[in-house]
Design an enzyme around this catalytic site. Structure first.
Site, PDB file in Angstrom:
ATOM      1  N   ASN A   1       0.849  -1.191   0.000  1.00 17.98           N
ATOM      2  CA  ASN A   1       0.000   0.000   0.000  1.00 17.98           C
ATOM      3  C   ASN A   1       0.887   1.244   0.000  1.00 17.98           C
ATOM      4  OD1 ASN A   1      -2.475  -1.435   0.174  1.00 17.98           O
ATOM      5  ND2 ASN A   1      -2.146  -1.763   2.355  1.00 17.98           N
TER       6      ASN A   1
ATOM      7  N   HIS B   1       6.583  -1.422   3.619  1.00 19.67           N
ATOM      8  CA  HIS B   1       6.366  -2.823   3.996  1.00 19.67           C
ATOM      9  C   HIS B   1       5.622  -3.508   2.878  1.00 19.67           C
ATOM     10  CE1 HIS B   1       3.281  -0.212   5.705  1.00 19.67           C
ATOM     11  NE2 HIS B   1       2.391  -1.186   5.520  1.00 19.67           N
TER      12      HIS B   1
ATOM     13  N   VAL C   1       1.362   2.715   7.968  1.00 19.46           N
ATOM     14  CA  VAL C   1       2.658   2.819   8.650  1.00 19.46           C
ATOM     15  C   VAL C   1       3.668   3.401   7.651  1.00 19.46           C
ATOM     16  CG1 VAL C   1       4.500   1.574   9.820  1.00 19.46           C
ATOM     17  CG2 VAL C   1       2.126   0.858  10.144  1.00 19.46           C
TER      18      VAL C   1
END
Ligand code: AMP
Length: 129
Positions: free
Chosen positions: A97, A110, A106
């Site tokens: 994302n 990731h 966040v």
């Protein structure tokens, strides 16, 4: 809250704190370039996050600023984690994302690895969360 992926890196983010060992994570793999750990709120029977060790906000930031060595190391780590978890034959899904429309929460890059069931349509249908 989704984050603005164009902002500078915030070293107080939760994954930076995991990398510094300030908060625990269920680590499944670590090398020079990457750390992989179980997502705290799994959305599939297997849900692993892989993060680069460098300070990169998002896929955009990483792809623009990381060295070839960091990029190769990170991509190989993602592949290794999925292979080591036996996900290749049944299949798995990767997701990174990026920014508000992507739903990134966040602000440290990731890649999600999902596996363990048929994962269904690539995106939620309109009207679904
Ligand atoms: P994203 O929406 O792509 O930014 O995904 C952030 C992911 O981080 C979510 O799936 C969260 O469940 C996960 N997460 C947040 N805090 C932690 C944590 N301390 N340990 C493991 N996963 C976390």
């Amino acid at each position: 809250m989704p984050i603005d992926a164009t902002l500078p890196y915030d070293s107080g983010n939760i994954f930076a704190r995991i990398l510094r060992g300030e908060i625990p994570a269920k680590t499944v793999y670590e090398d020079e370039h990457a750390l992989a750990f179980h997502d705290i709120a799994p959305q599939a029977p297997a849900h692993i996050l892989v993060i680069p060790k460098g300070a990169y906000v998002s896929w955009d930031d990483f792809s623009a600023r990381a060295s070839d060595t960091e990029i190769a190391g990170f991509v190989r780590a993602v592949g290794h984690v999925a292979r080591a978890a036996g996900m290749v034959k049944p299949g798995y899904r990767l997701l990174a994302n990026t920014g508000p429309a992507g739903g990134q929460e966040v602000p440290h890059l990731h890649v999600h690895i999902f596996a363990g069931r048929l994962l269904g349509p690539m995106l939620a249908q309109r009207g679904e969360p």
